[in-house]
Scaffold this motif. Sequence first.
Motif, PDB file in Angstrom:
ATOM      1  N   TYR A 246       0.949  -1.283  -0.110  1.00  0.00           N
ATOM      2  CA  TYR A 246      -0.013   0.010  -0.167  1.00  0.00           C
ATOM      3  C   TYR A 246       0.873   1.372   0.042  1.00  0.00           C
ATOM      4  O   TYR A 246       0.524   2.190  -0.665  1.00  0.00           O
ATOM      5  N   LEU A 247       2.065   1.219   0.632  1.00  0.00           N
ATOM      6  CA  LEU A 247       2.823   2.576   0.829  1.00  0.00           C
ATOM      7  C   LEU A 247       3.472   2.758  -0.621  1.00  0.00           C
ATOM      8  O   LEU A 247       3.506   3.789  -1.056  1.00  0.00           O
ATOM      9  N   LYS A 248       4.022   1.479  -1.276  1.00  0.00           N
ATOM     10  CA  LYS A 248       4.534   1.714  -2.635  1.00  0.00           C
ATOM     11  C   LYS A 248       3.415   2.217  -3.574  1.00  0.00           C
ATOM     12  O   LYS A 248       3.499   3.017  -4.491  1.00  0.00           O
ATOM     13  N   ASN A 249       2.270   1.926  -3.227  1.00  0.00           N
ATOM     14  CA  ASN A 249       1.105   2.377  -4.485  1.00  0.00           C
ATOM     15  C   ASN A 249       0.918   3.900  -3.991  1.00  0.00           C
ATOM     16  O   ASN A 249       0.970   4.613  -5.159  1.00  0.00           O
ATOM     17  N   ARG A 250       1.215   4.469  -2.924  1.00  0.00           N
ATOM     18  CA  ARG A 250       1.012   5.944  -2.537  1.00  0.00           C
ATOM     19  C   ARG A 250       2.353   6.765  -3.093  1.00  0.00           C
ATOM     20  O   ARG A 250       2.158   7.751  -3.175  1.00  0.00           O
ATOM     21  N   LEU A 251       3.179   5.944  -3.211  1.00  0.00           N
ATOM     22  CA  LEU A 251       4.601   6.632  -3.452  1.00  0.00           C
ATOM     23  C   LEU A 251       4.551   7.704  -4.670  1.00  0.00           C
ATOM     24  O   LEU A 251       5.156   8.859  -4.632  1.00  0.00           O
ATOM     25  N   SER A 252       3.831   7.080  -5.609  1.00  0.00           N
ATOM     26  CA  SER A 252       3.882   7.883  -7.225  1.00  0.00           C
ATOM     27  C   SER A 252       2.422   8.536  -7.087  1.00  0.00           C
ATOM     28  O   SER A 252       2.155   8.913  -8.352  1.00  0.00           O
ATOM     29  N   ILE A 253       1.432   8.507  -6.317  1.00  0.00           N
ATOM     30  CA  ILE A 253       0.207   8.855  -6.638  1.00  0.00           C
ATOM     31  C   ILE A 253      -0.127  10.294  -7.321  1.00  0.00           C
ATOM     32  O   ILE A 253      -0.899  10.375  -8.108  1.00  0.00           O
ATOM     33  N   ASN A 254       0.689  11.258  -6.801  1.00  0.00           N
ATOM     34  CA  ASN A 254       0.494  12.433  -7.230  1.00  0.00           C
ATOM     35  C   ASN A 254       1.785  12.739  -8.033  1.00  0.00           C
ATOM     36  O   ASN A 254       1.699  14.219  -8.417  1.00  0.00           O
ATOM     37  N   ALA A 255       2.332  12.091  -8.483  1.00  0.00           N
ATOM     38  CA  ALA A 255       3.676  12.449  -9.255  1.00  0.00           C
ATOM     39  C   ALA A 255       3.314  12.835 -10.679  1.00  0.00           C
ATOM     40  O   ALA A 255       2.574  11.961 -11.294  1.00  0.00           O
ATOM     41  N   GLN A 256       3.971  13.842 -11.266  1.00  0.00           N
ATOM     42  CA  GLN A 256       3.647  13.967 -12.457  1.00  0.00           C
ATOM     43  C   GLN A 256       4.456  12.890 -13.449  1.00  0.00           C
ATOM     44  O   GLN A 256       3.726  12.674 -14.490  1.00  0.00           O
ATOM     45  N   ARG A 257       5.574  12.484 -13.110  1.00  0.00           N
ATOM     46  CA  ARG A 257       6.011  11.309 -13.743  1.00  0.00           C
ATOM     47  C   ARG A 257       6.224  10.305 -13.093  1.00  0.00           C
ATOM     48  O   ARG A 257       7.185  10.324 -11.924  1.00  0.00           O
ATOM     49  N   LYS A 258       5.815   9.111 -13.393  1.00  0.00           N
ATOM     50  CA  LYS A 258       6.035   7.817 -12.369  1.00  0.00           C
ATOM     51  C   LYS A 258       6.906   6.823 -12.899  1.00  0.00           C
ATOM     52  O   LYS A 258       6.671   6.302 -14.228  1.00  0.00           O
ATOM     53  N   VAL A 259       8.114   6.623 -12.294  1.00  0.00           N
ATOM     54  CA  VAL A 259       9.175   5.978 -12.905  1.00  0.00           C
ATOM     55  C   VAL A 259       9.401   4.404 -12.006  1.00  0.00           C
ATOM     56  O   VAL A 259       9.931   4.690 -10.892  1.00  0.00           O
ATOM     57  N   LEU A 260       9.207   3.609 -12.789  1.00  0.00           N
ATOM     58  CA  LEU A 260       9.769   2.125 -12.221  1.00  0.00           C
ATOM     59  C   LEU A 260      11.061   1.889 -12.425  1.00  0.00           C
ATOM     60  O   LEU A 260      11.475   1.836 -13.659  1.00  0.00           O
ATOM     61  N   VAL A 261      11.842   1.442 -11.494  1.00  0.00           N
ATOM     62  CA  VAL A 261      13.446   1.300 -11.766  1.00  0.00           C
ATOM     63  C   VAL A 261      13.393  -0.227 -11.207  1.00  0.00           C
ATOM     64  O   VAL A 261      13.374  -0.503  -9.990  1.00  0.00           O
ATOM     65  N   ALA A 262      13.877  -1.074 -12.229  1.00  0.00           N
ATOM     66  CA  ALA A 262      13.874  -2.550 -11.477  1.00  0.00           C
ATOM     67  C   ALA A 262      14.717  -3.236 -12.544  1.00  0.00           C
ATOM     68  O   ALA A 262      14.397  -3.440 -13.799  1.00  0.00           O
ATOM     69  N   ASP A 263      15.479  -3.937 -12.051  1.00  0.00           N
ATOM     70  CA  ASP A 263      16.377  -4.631 -12.796  1.00  0.00           C
ATOM     71  C   ASP A 263      15.955  -6.127 -13.453  1.00  0.00           C
ATOM     72  O   ASP A 263      14.953  -6.741 -13.062  1.00  0.00           O
ATOM     73  N   SER A 264      16.519  -6.857 -14.517  1.00  0.00           N
ATOM     74  CA  SER A 264      15.888  -7.848 -15.136  1.00  0.00           C
ATOM     75  C   SER A 264      15.787  -9.060 -14.135  1.00  0.00           C
ATOM     76  O   SER A 264      14.833  -9.868 -14.532  1.00  0.00           O
ATOM     77  N   SER A 265      16.359  -9.176 -13.506  1.00  0.00           N
ATOM     78  CA  SER A 265      16.575 -10.391 -12.390  1.00  0.00           C
ATOM     79  C   SER A 265      15.241 -10.624 -11.665  1.00  0.00           C
ATOM     80  O   SER A 265      14.844 -11.669 -11.222  1.00  0.00           O
ATOM     81  N   LYS A 266      14.556  -9.280 -11.615  1.00  0.00           N
ATOM     82  CA  LYS A 266      13.217  -9.402 -10.874  1.00  0.00           C
ATOM     83  C   LYS A 266      11.927  -9.667 -11.692  1.00  0.00           C
ATOM     84  O   LYS A 266      11.063  -9.793 -11.266  1.00  0.00           O
ATOM     85  N   TYR A 267      12.297  -9.496 -12.990  1.00  0.00           N
ATOM     86  CA  TYR A 267      11.323  -9.712 -13.739  1.00  0.00           C
ATOM     87  C   TYR A 267      10.597 -11.099 -13.954  1.00  0.00           C
ATOM     88  O   TYR A 267      11.480 -12.134 -13.931  1.00  0.00           O
ATOM     89  N   GLY A 268       9.323 -11.324 -13.745  1.00  0.00           N
ATOM     90  CA  GLY A 268       8.808 -12.649 -13.984  1.00  0.00           C
ATOM     91  C   GLY A 268       8.394 -13.223 -12.539  1.00  0.00           C
ATOM     92  O   GLY A 268       7.929 -14.461 -12.315  1.00  0.00           O
ATOM     93  N   LYS A 269       9.018 -12.443 -11.629  1.00  0.00           N
ATOM     94  CA  LYS A 269       8.697 -12.773 -10.124  1.00  0.00           C
ATOM     95  C   LYS A 269       7.615 -12.171  -9.392  1.00  0.00           C
ATOM     96  O   LYS A 269       7.199 -11.199  -9.927  1.00  0.00           O
ATOM     97  N   TYR A 270       6.966 -12.579  -8.339  1.00  0.00           N
ATOM     98  CA  TYR A 270       5.851 -12.083  -7.843  1.00  0.00           C
ATOM     99  C   TYR A 270       5.768 -12.512  -6.348  1.00  0.00           C
ATOM    100  O   TYR A 270       6.295 -13.353  -5.896  1.00  0.00           O
ATOM    101  N   SER A 271       5.069 -11.439  -5.766  1.00  0.00           N
ATOM    102  CA  SER A 271       4.806 -11.770  -4.198  1.00  0.00           C
ATOM    103  C   SER A 271       3.474 -11.722  -3.931  1.00  0.00           C
ATOM    104  O   SER A 271       2.624 -11.480  -4.876  1.00  0.00           O
ATOM    105  N   LEU A 272       2.925 -11.774  -2.571  1.00  0.00           N
ATOM    106  CA  LEU A 272       1.449 -12.045  -2.446  1.00  0.00           C
ATOM    107  C   LEU A 272       0.441 -10.927  -2.977  1.00  0.00           C
ATOM    108  O   LEU A 272      -0.433 -10.780  -3.337  1.00  0.00           O
ATOM    109  N   PHE A 273       1.082  -9.763  -2.471  1.00  0.00           N
ATOM    110  CA  PHE A 273       0.130  -8.495  -2.485  1.00  0.00           C
ATOM    111  C   PHE A 273       0.596  -7.469  -3.575  1.00  0.00           C
ATOM    112  O   PHE A 273       1.795  -7.425  -3.780  1.00  0.00           O
ATOM    113  N   ASN A 274      -0.484  -6.964  -4.616  1.00  0.00           N
ATOM    114  CA  ASN A 274      -0.298  -6.273  -5.782  1.00  0.00           C
ATOM    115  C   ASN A 274       0.082  -4.664  -5.139  1.00  0.00           C
ATOM    116  O   ASN A 274      -0.546  -4.179  -4.185  1.00  0.00           O
TER     117      ASN A 274
END
Length: 251
Positions: free
Chosen positions: A189-217
């Motif tokens: 929930y906190l991560k969801n709120r991080l960019s809630i009002n930002a003009q530009r929302k940027v995800l920075v994530a390396d490729s080793s994390k792609y295709g993985k998942y945890s319980l909460f969206n």
Amino acid sequence: MSENRLEQILLYLKNHSIATVEQLVKVTNSSPATVRRDLIKLGKEGTILRTHGGVSLNQFIPHQPTTHEKSHKQIAEKDRIAEYAASLVSPGNSIVLDAGTTTLMIAKKIAHMSLRVITTDLHIALLLSEYKQIDVIMTGGRIDHSSQSCIGAHGVTLLQNVNPDIAFVSCNSWDITRGVTAPTEEKAYLKNRLSINAQRKVLVADSSKYGKYSLFNVSSLTDFSDIISDNGLSDKQRNEISDHSFNLVLV
């Protein structure tokens, strides 16, 4: 030799949904007995799953990795991502920096600028507090020991009442189907709120994390204006995420 063989196995599994022992024997040029010992080792570590007909990567992340654990992984890739992310920042901007090792690298690369920075990360706040031209705001709240960052309602309230130019969001897992996910409801929930009002929302994530998942969206990938990753994504993965509304940059 064994470490190289394990890397070959993991790379093959990353690029294929499933693999048989016979396929891995050819890939590693090893005996079936050697490959089976490697698979037993990877299975005990929780890295792979036995499936009908072979093995696959275990893509579920049940717990938040610690900052120390993450600091030794994908260092070169994170540095390239941070370099590009820093190029999006201009003097005078107000930005949000999520907790994480990649965002800490971004902080180091923008420390020479006059900025207002809002962050949940203790390391980032301490680093940037050394620079007089940067106005640092911590979200506050309870400290999460694994990420050494602030979580809780106090931070959520602050984030919902600021209007930053750019928000840089990090993650431990991202996927075109599930989006960005987190191991705990509070963190998500906190991560969801991080960019809630930002003009530009940027995800920075390396490729080793792609295709993985945890319980909460946390959010869908289409909620971001930009996604910055590295060129370690396979062709299949690139094709999955390239034809969407966000700007995908691979460095």
